[in-house]
Write an enzyme that holds these catalytic residues in place. Sequence first.
Site, PDB file in Angstrom:
ATOM      1  N   CYS A   1       0.874  -1.175   0.000  1.00 25.88           N
ATOM      2  CA  CYS A   1       0.000   0.000   0.000  1.00 25.88           C
ATOM      3  C   CYS A   1       0.906   1.217   0.000  1.00 25.88           C
ATOM      4  O   CYS A   1       1.679   1.422   0.935  1.00 25.88           O
ATOM      5  CB  CYS A   1      -0.913   0.013   1.218  1.00 25.88           C
ATOM      6  SG  CYS A   1      -1.994   1.466   1.290  1.00 25.88           S
TER       7      CYS A   1
ATOM      8  N   GLU B   1      -4.523   1.243  -5.260  1.00 24.14           N
ATOM      9  CA  GLU B   1      -3.657   0.158  -5.710  1.00 24.14           C
ATOM     10  C   GLU B   1      -3.575   0.252  -7.233  1.00 24.14           C
ATOM     11  O   GLU B   1      -4.467   0.806  -7.876  1.00 24.14           O
ATOM     12  CB  GLU B   1      -4.182  -1.218  -5.285  1.00 24.14           C
ATOM     13  CG  GLU B   1      -4.109  -1.495  -3.801  1.00 24.14           C
ATOM     14  CD  GLU B   1      -2.687  -1.640  -3.271  1.00 24.14           C
ATOM     15  OE1 GLU B   1      -1.718  -1.526  -4.068  1.00 24.14           O
ATOM     16  OE2 GLU B   1      -2.532  -1.846  -2.052  1.00 24.14           O
TER      17      GLU B   1
END
Length: 226
Positions: free
Chosen positions: A2, A105
């Site tokens: 992340c 993402e």
Amino acid sequence: MCGRYTLKTAPELLAEQYDIQSLPPLQSRYNIAPGQQVLAVRIPPEGSHREGGLFRWGLIPSWAKDHKMGDRMINARAETVGQKPAFRGPFRHRRCLVVADGFYEWQREGRIKQPFYFQMKDGGPFGFAGLWDRWQGPDGKSVESCTLLTTEPNALLGPIHHRMPVIIDPRHYADWLDPEAWNQNLLQTLLRPYPAEKMIGFPVTLRVNNPRNDDPQCLVPLPQPS
């Protein structure tokens, strides 16, 4: 991993959700990047109540020779967090919730990496499972920093990326934050993919690829195939 996320929820709502009395000054963020100051909730070792504070994103272990080590520590794998030297101590005593209301993402499409934005269906804030540490530099100044834990993706993120950040269910905030509680088996059960049915995701403009862009335009959805 992340590597970017958002936090644009009103501070008073955050204080209520996380049961904290005060927060540092905040402004809406649409493209939070590693190395920046981020909001996290913890119970400090010398206290018993939750507090919200700003931490450098990229954990600098207390024993590190210099702060540059933190550049490689923005994420920690949930599967091995209790084994790695940089994370063992924080996992045992210095857990936190890194506050967010959405994250990005990237999916590789040929030579292009297409960003996707993920959030709760109600758009509300949530807490990433985080660890924090305090490092003292040669000048005597201390730096508090943090990392985000990641795990296998749920069904929503799976087609996009092979990892996702761990999101702690609010029912387990107390279990995760208590620095005196050490039940590794219990803690490991919290480090699982968040239910896909509670989340939504959609592709967004490439504007978010540049961390200097930190504005609502980062969240503009791309047209979906009909």
